[in-house]
Design an enzyme around this catalytic site. Sequence first.
Site, PDB file in Angstrom:
ATOM      1  N   ASP A   1       0.729  -1.271  -0.132  1.00  0.00           N
ATOM      2  CA  ASP A   1      -0.226   0.093   0.044  1.00  0.00           C
ATOM      3  C   ASP A   1       0.875   1.226  -0.011  1.00  0.00           C
ATOM      4  O   ASP A   1       0.334   2.396  -0.115  1.00  0.00           O
ATOM      5  CB  ASP A   1      -0.825  -0.093   1.390  1.00  0.00           C
TER       6      ASP A   1
HETATM    7  C1  GLC Z   1      -1.630  -3.630   5.158  1.00  0.00           C
HETATM    8  C2  GLC Z   1      -2.691  -3.903   4.479  1.00  0.00           C
HETATM    9  C3  GLC Z   1      -2.297  -4.833   3.353  1.00  0.00           C
HETATM   10  C4  GLC Z   1      -1.321  -4.428   2.716  1.00  0.00           C
HETATM   11  C5  GLC Z   1      -0.243  -4.396   3.666  1.00  0.00           C
HETATM   12  C6  GLC Z   1       1.059  -3.875   3.075  1.00  0.00           C
HETATM   13  O1  GLC Z   1      -1.147  -4.917   6.001  1.00  0.00           O
HETATM   14  O2  GLC Z   1      -3.823  -4.404   5.255  1.00  0.00           O
HETATM   15  O3  GLC Z   1      -3.597  -4.744   2.543  1.00  0.00           O
HETATM   16  O4  GLC Z   1      -0.951  -5.278   1.782  1.00  0.00           O
HETATM   17  O5  GLC Z   1      -0.304  -3.517   4.720  1.00  0.00           O
HETATM   18  O6  GLC Z   1       1.343  -2.640   2.677  1.00  0.00           O
HETATM   19  C1  GLC Z   2      -0.531   2.585   5.855  1.00  0.00           C
HETATM   20  C2  GLC Z   2       0.088   1.261   6.436  1.00  0.00           C
HETATM   21  C3  GLC Z   2       0.054  -0.002   5.469  1.00  0.00           C
HETATM   22  C4  GLC Z   2      -1.646  -0.104   5.495  1.00  0.00           C
HETATM   23  C5  GLC Z   2      -2.246   1.236   5.058  1.00  0.00           C
HETATM   24  C6  GLC Z   2      -3.895   1.120   4.722  1.00  0.00           C
HETATM   25  O1  GLC Z   2      -0.258   3.044   4.458  1.00  0.00           O
HETATM   26  O2  GLC Z   2       1.603   1.615   6.396  1.00  0.00           O
HETATM   27  O3  GLC Z   2       0.418  -1.070   6.354  1.00  0.00           O
HETATM   28  O4  GLC Z   2      -1.900  -1.318   4.632  1.00  0.00           O
HETATM   29  O5  GLC Z   2      -1.922   2.162   5.769  1.00  0.00           O
HETATM   30  O6  GLC Z   2      -4.300   1.902   4.426  1.00  0.00           O
END
Ligand code: GLC
Ligand code: GLC
Length: 807
Positions: free
Chosen positions: A483
């Site tokens: 993300d």
């Molecule tokens: C969080 C989110 C997941 C994403 C991950 C890496 O765990 O829930 O959807 O893939 O972060 O950014």
């Molecule tokens: C932030 C976190 C990530 C998560 C995301 C969800 O970027 O670092 O882990 O998946 O929020 O929106």
Amino acid sequence: MRFGHFDDKNREYVITTPKTPYPWINYLGTESFFGLVSHLGGGYCFYRDARLRRLTRYRYNNVPVDNGGRYYYVVDGSDYWSPTFMPVKRPLDRFECRHGLGYTRITGERNGVTAEVLYFVPLGETCEVHQVTLKNQSSQKKTLTLFSFVEFCLWNAWDDMTNFQRNFSTGEVEIEGSTIYHKTEYRERRNHFAFFHVNQPLLGFDTDRETFLGTYNGFGEPEVVAQGKPRNSVASGWHPIGSHAITVELEPGAEKQLVFVLGYVENPKEEKWERPGVINKRRAHQLIERFSTPEAVARAFGKLQEHWQGLLSSYQVKSPDEKLDRMVNIWNQYQCMVTFNMSRSASYFESGIGRGMGFRDSNQDLLGFVHLVPERARERILDIAATQCPDGSAYHQYQPLTKRGNHDIGSGFNDDPLWLILGVAAYIKETGDVAILDENVPFDNDPNDTATLLEHCKRSFDHVLNNLGPHGLPLIGRADWNDCLNLNCFSETPDESYQTTQNRTGRTAESVFIAGMFVHIGPEYAALCERKGLAEEAARARAEVAKMEKVVLEHGWDGAWFLRAYDFFGNKVGSNECEDGKIFIEPQGFCVMAGIGVKTGEAVKALDSVKERLDTRYGIVLQNPAYKEYHVELGEISSYPPGYKENAGIFCHNNPWVAIAETVVGRPERAFEYYKKIAPAYLEEISEIHRLEPYVYAQMIAGKDAVRHGEAKNSWLTGTAAWNFVAVSQYLLGVRPEWDGLVVKPCLPKEFGEFTVERRCRGATYVIHVKNSGGTTPSLKVDGKPIPGHVVPYQPAGSRVVVECTT
Ligand code: GLC
Ligand code: GLC
């Protein structure tokens, strides 16, 4: 250092001191009513949606950290204390918290009195039961006063924490006998209320927080408790609470059980009122009636335990490694249930007001859940698919109450669509229910625009092909699995969300990770088509996958590992040419799982690079070197200080991809080593470093560049649970459902020894005994007869099959 121990026989983790490094929590409820409860009795409960139907209030980021919950106070002469230690914090002669499957039992003892509180949500009910057992261990008669305490949330947790000008005037309660009813906003648009009941006559009650605590007191020093006298306060606005006061007389050696019920009731609109202004309590009375005695509680508790026994029996292992056994047989499966239910909404790190059900997250959660309750997995798949858009893209999240796509976040995460195919394939392999592919499912919840589930999968597949970039790799969109790799975002404004802000329009930024996903998951789509007799479409899909594989090797290979991406300007991300972020874990794991470069040597090279550059004592970091400064062209990933979260933290979610990849290239030692590094049961002894629950995975462990290397954050709600269950159960122990049979292909080091897996699948039970000598091409006998290959054909429901496997 440990703060408790596992009790495998009872399937419990037993915490023996209140002073764990952080609150260690558990979940109550499996269907519609849920609670979070810490080892100190902290937490809250809600009906279905942690944001919109919150029954009790919880203040996140509070001081001290875990303040607020369902509390009990024992008044013994001039002394008062809490069996859960919090909130009174009076020293206890003995403390024990047993977190079990769907229940928590906390016991405190002081001055010859033992008080035990058993918290659970009975199956099929919309309530929590708290059974309090008081026992006099002393040689004198004791006259105790027990006070209960919950603080009601005014339903919408977000509004409750922000809209004080209104909320301080809306609170309303009713009291009837030993039941306190919380009915804020019931006079207008709500048709639901909460109640808190005890099966005893009361000395008195309180429902106004200020009266109970005293305006300037905390939960640990309520005025009413200190004086031992309830005031029968009736809340009007401000802060409604529920507190019962009960006198309990105990001869030496005697004990008494009291049953408290904290419930949620909905009335049909026409049946809201008994008479003007008085709620119709018929349904509440019925619910209360069902738990009026300790015997009824014992029956409900017994049912809950049988329920879990039944669920877990679909995968059980007996091996020489007790840590692995307790992860596989108990805790990892349990965590998969919790992540399935909660998605990423409510934990001690997720506030319950932010995130709905993630499209990507929920599909992955299915992978570790589908064997537990396939019918619920089916329903979930159809819900998720209904939030897909006609062009194959998907809402990144949807709201559990409405099941509608969340417009605030929208779509554009280009990995999302492919996860649907993976979830559907896992479900059909588990159940054989190919008919699900014919279900008519709307796009974007529009009943006028529907198509079969198979067509949804096709749109997912084609969404990748319709969105290729200059190298023929998939466009990343807002982001892919990571993300925080926001290659089109270019955010320079504080407070802007990286996930939702207006992106630049560009069709340059490409993801090698999505390409790896496409090669891994594309064949599943082809297999779905074959199940439906669509040979041509299957062939088209396989040809596209083969093409993509070539593209990855041509444009996604960096010499010693797979590249991560191309950015907005067409520059490489995750390349040896980069100063920081030279190598990323995600494409190494997914491309090798997909089989890319296995024959030609790139796969092994990539995994060796992971070992050399990303592996640490506590797990594999996400990338290396960590970004030292903010890169506007990369986005949120570089916003974190080095070593935390996506900036080179040990993101536990993708460690199992590498463990699985190691089994693909036939290296059991490495695979098992990676598994053990992050599996919580193996970290119990370093709980003072790890800090979070030793029975469940956390999303992240601080990486090698972090100040607090080895420290975990974000326990419970993470794709880590599902993926590690897949890794250990399907690839290390090696038992996994495929299209036509159960694959038995273990990959564990010789020293691991012999083991037996019992796996229920499609109604048949397979007892698989593995004589393990560390080989990776085992030979199988089914009911005494040798079979070629590694696939045990599915047997009729009801049969019991004995499989002997020699590696
Ligand atoms: C969080 C989110 C997941 C994403 C991950 C890496 O765990 O829930 O959807 O893939 O972060 O950014
Ligand atoms: C932030 C976190 C990530 C998560 C995301 C969800 O970027 O670092 O882990 O998946 O929020 O929106």
